[in-house]
Design an enzyme around this catalytic site. Sequence first.
Site, PDB file in Angstrom:
ATOM      1  N   HIS A  71       0.823  -1.218   0.000  1.00 62.16           N
ATOM      2  CA  HIS A  71       0.000   0.000   0.000  1.00 62.16           C
ATOM      3  C   HIS A  71       0.857   1.268   0.000  1.00 62.16           C
ATOM      4  O   HIS A  71       0.458   2.285  -0.563  1.00 62.16           O
ATOM      5  CB  HIS A  71      -1.027  -0.003   1.143  1.00 62.16           C
ATOM      6  CG  HIS A  71      -0.469  -0.021   2.516  1.00 62.16           C
ATOM      7  ND1 HIS A  71       0.105  -1.134   3.080  1.00 62.16           N
ATOM      8  CD2 HIS A  71      -0.397   0.943   3.458  1.00 62.16           C
ATOM      9  CE1 HIS A  71       0.489  -0.848   4.304  1.00 62.16           C
ATOM     10  NE2 HIS A  71       0.206   0.404   4.553  1.00 62.16           N
ATOM     11  N   ASN A 123     -27.694   5.706  -4.478  1.00 62.55           N
ATOM     12  CA  ASN A 123     -29.092   6.101  -4.413  1.00 62.55           C
ATOM     13  C   ASN A 123     -29.199   7.592  -4.035  1.00 62.55           C
ATOM     14  O   ASN A 123     -28.364   8.118  -3.297  1.00 62.55           O
ATOM     15  CB  ASN A 123     -29.782   5.209  -3.363  1.00 62.55           C
ATOM     16  CG  ASN A 123     -31.105   5.749  -2.914  1.00 62.55           C
ATOM     17  OD1 ASN A 123     -31.173   6.496  -1.939  1.00 62.55           O
ATOM     18  ND2 ASN A 123     -32.161   5.398  -3.610  1.00 62.55           N
ATOM     19  N   CYS A 156     -32.135   1.190  -8.334  1.00 61.04           N
ATOM     20  CA  CYS A 156     -33.135   0.909  -7.302  1.00 61.04           C
ATOM     21  C   CYS A 156     -34.548   1.253  -7.762  1.00 61.04           C
ATOM     22  O   CYS A 156     -35.520   0.991  -7.042  1.00 61.04           O
ATOM     23  CB  CYS A 156     -32.799   1.702  -6.041  1.00 61.04           C
ATOM     24  SG  CYS A 156     -32.651   3.469  -6.360  1.00 61.04           S
TER      25      CYS A 156
HETATM   26  C1  FMN Z   1     -27.345  -4.476  -5.158  1.00 56.93           C
HETATM   27  C2  FMN Z   1     -26.586  -3.448  -4.359  1.00 56.93           C
HETATM   28  C3  FMN Z   1     -26.255  -2.255  -4.954  1.00 56.93           C
HETATM   29  C4  FMN Z   1     -25.568  -1.285  -4.228  1.00 56.93           C
HETATM   30  N1  FMN Z   1     -25.251  -0.106  -4.837  1.00 56.93           N
HETATM   31  C5  FMN Z   1     -24.636   0.848  -4.125  1.00 56.93           C
HETATM   32  C6  FMN Z   1     -24.302   2.080  -4.748  1.00 56.93           C
HETATM   33  O1  FMN Z   1     -24.541   2.311  -5.948  1.00 56.93           O
HETATM   34  N2  FMN Z   1     -23.680   3.009  -4.014  1.00 56.93           N
HETATM   35  C7  FMN Z   1     -23.378   2.823  -2.683  1.00 56.93           C
HETATM   36  O2  FMN Z   1     -22.839   3.724  -2.071  1.00 56.93           O
HETATM   37  N3  FMN Z   1     -23.667   1.646  -2.071  1.00 56.93           N
HETATM   38  C8  FMN Z   1     -24.261   0.667  -2.768  1.00 56.93           C
HETATM   39  N4  FMN Z   1     -24.545  -0.523  -2.161  1.00 56.93           N
HETATM   40  C9  FMN Z   1     -24.141  -0.744  -0.752  1.00 56.93           C
HETATM   41  C10 FMN Z   1     -22.625  -0.991  -0.658  1.00 56.93           C
HETATM   42  O3  FMN Z   1     -22.257  -2.094  -1.482  1.00 56.93           O
HETATM   43  C11 FMN Z   1     -22.238  -1.244   0.798  1.00 56.93           C
HETATM   44  O4  FMN Z   1     -22.469  -0.056   1.541  1.00 56.93           O
HETATM   45  C12 FMN Z   1     -20.799  -1.675   0.959  1.00 56.93           C
HETATM   46  O5  FMN Z   1     -20.533  -1.840   2.333  1.00 56.93           O
HETATM   47  C13 FMN Z   1     -19.813  -0.697   0.358  1.00 56.93           C
HETATM   48  O6  FMN Z   1     -18.519  -1.106   0.715  1.00 56.93           O
HETATM   49  P1  FMN Z   1     -17.213  -0.440   0.109  1.00 56.93           P
HETATM   50  O7  FMN Z   1     -17.383   1.044   0.180  1.00 56.93           O
HETATM   51  O8  FMN Z   1     -16.130  -0.933   0.981  1.00 56.93           O
HETATM   52  O9  FMN Z   1     -17.051  -0.915  -1.288  1.00 56.93           O
HETATM   53  C14 FMN Z   1     -25.197  -1.518  -2.875  1.00 56.93           C
HETATM   54  C15 FMN Z   1     -25.527  -2.752  -2.305  1.00 56.93           C
HETATM   55  C16 FMN Z   1     -26.205  -3.700  -3.024  1.00 56.93           C
HETATM   56  C17 FMN Z   1     -26.520  -4.999  -2.370  1.00 56.93           C
END
Ligand code: FMN
Length: 182
Positions: A71, A123, A156
């Site tokens: 990293h 969203n 969504c």
């Molecule tokens: C089908 C699906 C779609 C998702 N789309 C989004 C998205 O567009 N933006 C977002 O902020 N979180 C979205 N989420 C929630 C994130 O995947 C979740 O908060 C996750 O913990 C993000 O982790 P990360 O920031 O470490 O990648 C989605 C979850 C699911 C199940």
Amino acid sequence: MARITLAVTGSIAAYKAADLTSQLGKLGHAVTVLMTPAATQFITPLTLQSLSKNLVYTDVMTEENPSTIKHIDLAKQTDLFLVAPASAQTIAKLAHGFADNIVTAIALALPTTTPRLLAPAMNTNMYLNPATQTNLKQLQRYGFQLIPPREDLLACGDVGIGALADIHLILEKVSKTLHETN
Ligand SMILES: Cc1cc2nc3c(=O)[nH]c(=O)nc-3n(C[C@H](O)[C@H](O)[C@H](O)COP(=O)(O)O)c2cc1C
């Protein structure tokens, strides 16, 4: 040609990182892709490895090369850091200095002069939530340039702001930022 580190996070828009990776490569950039564990649920590291022609990093605790600390090394070898799509969760972590995965750890280890861009995708209510808006303002204070989301029919089913910016706008912002910093 620049060394671009593209951080992909857990948004439904993660599939668009494939096009982004491909287009950055066609522009002559060397792309290194980082993925949060959540991002790997939306698109496979193998896809982004094939398109970037480079190793994809998904785990901060796996040291592929024993002679370096990944990293820290990757952060130093980054000419431009781009988070696209940036989830609400990762935005919150970056705004608070977390280093709990490969994306947040490298972001925190970037030299202060490294340009950094962030393209949110989520969203509408998540985007407009005061917590997210406060985190985005904090990130701008930390030197992140935002590539704002656009209004669209979201996955969504809602219509509103939150869709990832068009890939061509992200590419334009990358080129402009590289031009300004060189
Ligand atoms: C089908 C699906 C779609 C998702 N789309 C989004 C998205 O567009 N933006 C977002 O902020 N979180 C979205 N989420 C929630 C994130 O995947 C979740 O908060 C996750 O913990 C993000 O982790 P990360 O920031 O470490 O990648 C989605 C979850 C699911 C199940």
